[in-house]
Design a protein around this motif. Structure first.
Motif, short mmCIF file in Angstrom:
data_model
loop_
_atom_site.label_atom_id
_atom_site.label_comp_id
_atom_site.label_asym_id
_atom_site.label_seq_id
_atom_site.Cartn_x
_atom_site.Cartn_y
_atom_site.Cartn_z
N ARG A 95 0.26 49.85 9.00
CA ARG A 95 0.95 50.24 7.76
C ARG A 95 2.15 49.34 7.47
O ARG A 95 2.82 48.86 8.37
N ALA A 117 1.39 50.18 18.27
CA ALA A 117 1.97 51.53 18.25
C ALA A 117 1.79 52.18 19.61
O ALA A 117 0.71 52.11 20.20
N ALA A 162 2.49 57.49 18.13
CA ALA A 162 2.89 56.76 16.91
C ALA A 162 1.68 56.01 16.35
O ALA A 162 1.83 55.20 15.43
N GLU A 163 0.48 56.32 16.87
CA GLU A 163 -0.73 55.55 16.51
C GLU A 163 -1.02 55.58 15.02
O GLU A 163 -1.60 54.64 14.47
N SER A 164 -0.60 56.67 14.33
CA SER A 164 -0.95 56.79 12.91
C SER A 164 -0.27 55.71 12.05
O SER A 164 -0.62 55.51 10.89
N TRP A 165 0.73 55.03 12.62
CA TRP A 165 1.46 54.00 11.86
C TRP A 165 0.79 52.64 11.91
O TRP A 165 1.15 51.74 11.14
N PRO A 179 7.11 54.52 4.70
CA PRO A 179 5.86 53.81 4.40
C PRO A 179 5.91 53.14 3.02
O PRO A 179 6.46 53.71 2.07
#
Ligand SMILES: [Zn+2]
Ligand SMILES: [Zn+2]
Length: 357
Positions: free
Chosen positions: A81, A71, A75-78, A132
């Motif tokens: 996932r 990421a 966009a690190e939160s993805w 998600p």
């Protein structure tokens, strides 16, 4: 990150597996591909001279599910996932997007046309719009044995008719008529049945009709066996039997053939609705004034807005729309023969290609 992609150099000539290098930039992710469905749009690019916006060589494929493995900034939160990548990713910021017309966003990204697509070990896309996917082993999910790769068909074959159905204003008890129940139309028919519509399906393939009879279609008709007048009579009789007036009849052209388009148009009655979902480069002769005389609506549909994806995924996770019986999983190294077989109509389910482990 190193990845390996099936590249088209010359349309119609075998795709070649090649190593590439990609890095996720700001707002972007690299997704490890679990599965990528093969769509007739891919065949259009490969065989029929439809031009991709990105020059060749290009990796095709726009029906992708997978796992985010890299990421970029913002966009690190993805990372880590499981996701479904929408086939049409609007920019979200232009005038069209802000007015709710993301499908016609001039800056939209269509993987496998604007950028390298999903017939690859990995694909780079904007994180914006990703859908998600929850843990598929969670006991709250009704469908057992559902795999992330199979969910790739949600990216286009299930979501595109969903958007067309939303636009039609379909309500419980309405009549939905699908002309062509291959990949897209078959999923559309299941969505309408799940939403409480009466569903009539027209297809030349008896196997497709009988497979769907277990998944909500009430009546299957063969346009190769009945002439135009008989088809109309049969549909009208069904509507009368269920007391459904023509203004509650929603027709969806999902065959992408001129014959199907002509048939769908002929079925329109007063106040009727025709959703044009299938694509063919061929032209068809119609008496367009029927729309005027019938005060009817014909409307096109390009992809599905990312905001609808969670609802589409929910239909699949609830078991209201079945994907597994209607797809055929294959290793991605069979891509060239799969394109050939699909062109020759030798595959009945939607092929989903999975990169080799
Ligand atoms: Zn497609
Ligand atoms: Zn936009």
């Amino acid at each position: 990150m190193k990845l390996s992609s099936w590249m088209v150099h010359t349309p119609g000539e075998p795709m070649l597996q090649e190593d590439r290098e990609e890095r996720a930039g700001p707002g972007e992710v690299l997704v490890e591909v679990a599965g990528c469905g093969v769509c007739h749009t891919d065949l259009g690019f490969f065989y029929d001279g439809v031009r991709t916006r990105h020059p060749l060589p290009l990796c095709l494929g726009h029906e992708v599910s997978g796992t985010v493995v890299e990421a970029g900034p913002a966009a690190e939160s993805w990372l880590g996932r499981s996701v479904i990548i929408p086939a049409v990713i609007p920019c979200g910021e232009c005038d069209a997007c802000r007015a709710g017309h993301g499908s016609i966003c001039p800056d939209q990204i269509f993987p496998g046309c604007d950028v390298h697509g999903g017939f690859s070990t990995h694909i780079k896309v904007p994180a914006k719009g990703l859908c998600p996917v929850p843990d598929l082993s969670d006991p709250s999910i009704n469908v057992t044995g559902l795999e992330l790769a199979a969910l790739s068909v949600i990216a286009d074959a299930v979501s595109t008719p969903y958007q067309a159905i939303r636009r039609s204003g379909l309500q419980t008890g309405d009549l939905a008529i699908f002309v062509g129940v291959g990949g897209v139309g078959g999923f559309g028919a299941q969505i309408d049945a799940a939403e409480g519509a009466h569903v009539v399906a027209l297809d030349v393939d008896e196997n497709k009709l009988s497979a769907l009879s277990k998944h909500g279609i009430s009546l299957g008709l063969r346009p190769d066996e009945l002439d135009a007048k008989e088809l109309k009579t049969r549909v009208r009789a069904f509507a009368k039997e269920h007391d459904i007036p023509s203004f509650r009849q929603k027709i969806f052209e999902t065959s992408g053939t001129t014959a199907g388009q002509a048939t769908a148009f002929r079925l329109l009655g007063p106040g009727g609705y025709l959703g044009v979902v299938g694509f063919t480069p061929e032209t068809v002769e119609l008496r367009l004034s029927n729309l005027m005389a019938f005060d009817a609506v014909a409307q096109g549909n390009w992809g599905c807005l990312p905001e609808h994806y969670p609802a589409v995924l929910d239909l699949v996770l609830a078991g209201d729309v079945r994907v597994t019986p209607f797809i055929e999983m294959r290793p991605m190294n069979r891509i060239n023969e799969t394109f050939e077989e699909l062109r020759r109509h030798e595959i009945s389910g939607r092929p989903v290609l999975a990169p080799e482990a």
